[in-house]
Design a protein around this motif. Structure first.
Motif, PDB file in Angstrom:
ATOM      1  N   CYS A 175       9.754 -11.859  -0.676  1.00  0.00           N
ATOM      2  CA  CYS A 175       8.435 -11.275  -0.944  1.00  0.00           C
ATOM      3  C   CYS A 175       8.535  -9.762  -0.802  1.00  0.00           C
ATOM      4  O   CYS A 175       9.617  -9.241  -0.543  1.00  0.00           O
ATOM      5  CB  CYS A 175       7.412 -11.837   0.040  1.00  0.00           C
ATOM      6  N   SER A 176       7.406  -9.061  -0.941  1.00  0.00           N
ATOM      7  CA  SER A 176       7.406  -7.609  -0.746  1.00  0.00           C
ATOM      8  C   SER A 176       7.197  -7.277   0.737  1.00  0.00           C
ATOM      9  O   SER A 176       6.767  -8.136   1.521  1.00  0.00           O
ATOM     10  CB  SER A 176       6.331  -6.959  -1.615  1.00  0.00           C
ATOM     11  N   THR A 177       7.460  -6.016   1.096  1.00  0.00           N
ATOM     12  CA  THR A 177       7.471  -5.600   2.514  1.00  0.00           C
ATOM     13  C   THR A 177       6.203  -5.998   3.290  1.00  0.00           C
ATOM     14  O   THR A 177       6.323  -6.578   4.375  1.00  0.00           O
ATOM     15  CB  THR A 177       7.678  -4.069   2.615  1.00  0.00           C
ATOM     16  N   ASP A 193      13.081  -9.084   1.780  1.00  0.00           N
ATOM     17  CA  ASP A 193      12.205  -8.116   1.129  1.00  0.00           C
ATOM     18  C   ASP A 193      12.798  -7.772  -0.241  1.00  0.00           C
ATOM     19  O   ASP A 193      13.898  -7.217  -0.302  1.00  0.00           O
ATOM     20  CB  ASP A 193      12.146  -6.873   2.028  1.00  0.00           C
ATOM     21  N   TYR A 194      12.064  -8.104  -1.318  1.00  0.00           N
ATOM     22  CA  TYR A 194      12.665  -7.895  -2.647  1.00  0.00           C
ATOM     23  C   TYR A 194      12.826  -6.419  -2.999  1.00  0.00           C
ATOM     24  O   TYR A 194      13.506  -6.082  -3.962  1.00  0.00           O
ATOM     25  CB  TYR A 194      11.921  -8.666  -3.738  1.00  0.00           C
ATOM     26  N   THR A 195      12.195  -5.524  -2.225  1.00  0.00           N
ATOM     27  CA  THR A 195      12.353  -4.098  -2.531  1.00  0.00           C
ATOM     28  C   THR A 195      13.638  -3.525  -1.929  1.00  0.00           C
ATOM     29  O   THR A 195      14.033  -2.417  -2.258  1.00  0.00           O
ATOM     30  CB  THR A 195      11.159  -3.259  -2.018  1.00  0.00           C
ATOM     31  N   SER A 234       7.091 -16.328 -14.076  1.00  0.00           N
ATOM     32  CA  SER A 234       6.858 -14.971 -13.565  1.00  0.00           C
ATOM     33  C   SER A 234       6.072 -14.235 -14.640  1.00  0.00           C
ATOM     34  O   SER A 234       6.015 -14.681 -15.785  1.00  0.00           O
ATOM     35  CB  SER A 234       8.174 -14.266 -13.262  1.00  0.00           C
ATOM     36  N   GLU A 235       5.448 -13.163 -14.241  1.00  0.00           N
ATOM     37  CA  GLU A 235       4.556 -12.467 -15.156  1.00  0.00           C
ATOM     38  C   GLU A 235       5.348 -11.519 -16.047  1.00  0.00           C
ATOM     39  O   GLU A 235       5.827 -10.477 -15.602  1.00  0.00           O
ATOM     40  CB  GLU A 235       3.471 -11.726 -14.363  1.00  0.00           C
ATOM     41  N   THR A 236       5.529 -11.898 -17.304  1.00  0.00           N
ATOM     42  CA  THR A 236       6.268 -11.079 -18.261  1.00  0.00           C
ATOM     43  C   THR A 236       5.446 -10.990 -19.543  1.00  0.00           C
ATOM     44  O   THR A 236       4.571 -11.815 -19.778  1.00  0.00           O
ATOM     45  CB  THR A 236       7.621 -11.719 -18.606  1.00  0.00           C
TER      46      THR A 236
END
Ligand SMILES: NC(=O)c1ccc[n+]([C@@H]2O[C@H](COP(=O)([O-])OP(=O)(O)OC[C@H]3O[C@@H](n4cnc5c(N)ncnc54)[C@H](OP(=O)(O)O)[C@@H]3O)[C@@H](O)[C@H]2O)c1
Length: 317
Positions: A175-177, A193-195, A234-236
């Motif tokens: 997920c994100s941070t 964290d994907y970032t 996923s949103e594309t």
């Protein structure tokens, strides 16, 4: 009755609250007095008519169903011909055919069931589409397996983490941070964290992909040689959206040791019964970011798309 309606595809600004006729329950349908309605990415896709290929099914120039929302929780107001399993006054949850961002909605009996006793209507409305998709996507996970959930703090992912834990797996959520804490609270053994974190190589027996649109090469590298990948989406952008990756996965799966596939989820009461059992046993719980009123439906969709919600959003009626 009051309902959130749209006459054309577009951004959330096409949504307006209007007065429309109350729907009528047909054969094997019930009329539900809506208490709460879930919001998910599918709501956006149906509103926007994206990816464009879906318009072949939902209406070429404008949506055939003008009222938004599929997830519903509420009270049975009337039963249609042939209905024996439901009575007026039953508290139910599931999905409906007529649009749930409304005071009343009509749903088929095979897509509705009794609401979990330990959930409020708001919580119950956050379950059907996302929880059902997660349930179908995580089937076959065995105790002790190492499972990776991409998009672990999202609508589908937040349920998938809990379902994989309930199956006895060791779960890593990505997920994100700002959501690392939520993913751990949901029960994940590890949160990435994907970032900033890379996926480790050959580490997972099972990957459920609900966010990030990583290439098949990256996903296969993280899977063990006999591992399984289930792509939820996923949103594309583009005519096919994320569907081309899913099609490639199915083709490639014929030639490699790993099992790669996409999932198109179905809405069915049998899954909502299974989810209810897990919820009432305390193994699964919806994570709700915030609730909105009917008049704030457009704001809810904006938050869904751009606000990085923690878990689910719900409209209360
Ligand atoms: N195949 C089907 O039948 C089916 C059914 C339901 C949904 N879907 C699709 O599946 C997808 C997920 O649905 P949803 O309702 O769970 O959406 P969601 O609530 O928006 O969750 C998606 C999650 O992915 C996270 N994410 C974004 N970039 C990421 C990355 N690089 N790595 C890991 N996670 C990342 C997002 O986190 P941040 O917000 O923090 O960036 C968000 O929490 C959507 O595309 C939806 O249309 C398909």
């Amino acid at each position: 009755m009051r309902a959130v309606v749209q006459d054309r595809y577009g951004s959330p600004e096409v949504l307006r609250v209007g007065e429309i006729a109350q729907p009528v329950a047909g054969g094997n349908e019930v009329l539900v007095k809506v208490k709460a309605a879930g919001v998910d990415q599918g709501t956006w896709h149906l509103m926007a008519g994206e990816p464009k290929i879906v318009r072949l099914w939902i209406g070429l120039r404008a949506p055939r169903v003008r009222v938004s929302g599929r997830d519903v929780a509420g009270v049975v107001e009337a039963v249609g011909p042939g209905v024996t399993d439901f009575e007026v006054g039953d508290e139910v949850y599931g999905t409906c055919r007529s649009g749930s961002f409304a005071e009343y909605a009509v749903g088929r009996v095979d897509k509705l069931t009794r609401k979990p006793a330990n959930l409020s209507f708001e919580q119950a409305a956050a379950v059907p589409v996302s929880g059902g998709t997660a349930l179908q996507g995580t089937r076959g996970i065995r105790a002790g397996e190492r499972v990776l959930v991409l998009g672990a703090a999202g609508g589908v992912g937040s349920y998938a983490v809990q379902l994989a834990k309930a199956a006895g797996a060791h779960v890593t959520g990505v997920c994100s941070t700002p959501k690392l804490d939520l993913v751990r609270e949901l029960g994940a053994d590890e949160a990435l964290d994907y970032t900033r974190d890379e996926l480790p190589a050959a580490a997972y027996d099972f990957i459920l992909d609900t966010g990030g649109n990583r290439s098949l090469a990256i996903l296969r590298r993280a899977l063990k040689p006999k591992g399984r990948l289930v792509i939820i989406g996923s949103e594309t952008s583009g005519l096919l959206g994320g569907m081309s990756r899913t099609l490639w996965a199915g083709l490639l799966s014929l030639f490699v040791g790993q099992q790669l596939k996409g999932l198109i989820s179905s809405e069915r009461a049998a899954d909502y019964v299974e989810l209810r059992d897990l919820i009432e046993a305390g193994q699964v719980k919806p994570a709700i970011d915030r609730t909105y009123t009917l008049d704030e439906a457009a704001e809810a969709i904006h938050h869904l798309r751009d606000g990085h919600p923690r878990g689910k959003l719900v409209i209360t009626i």
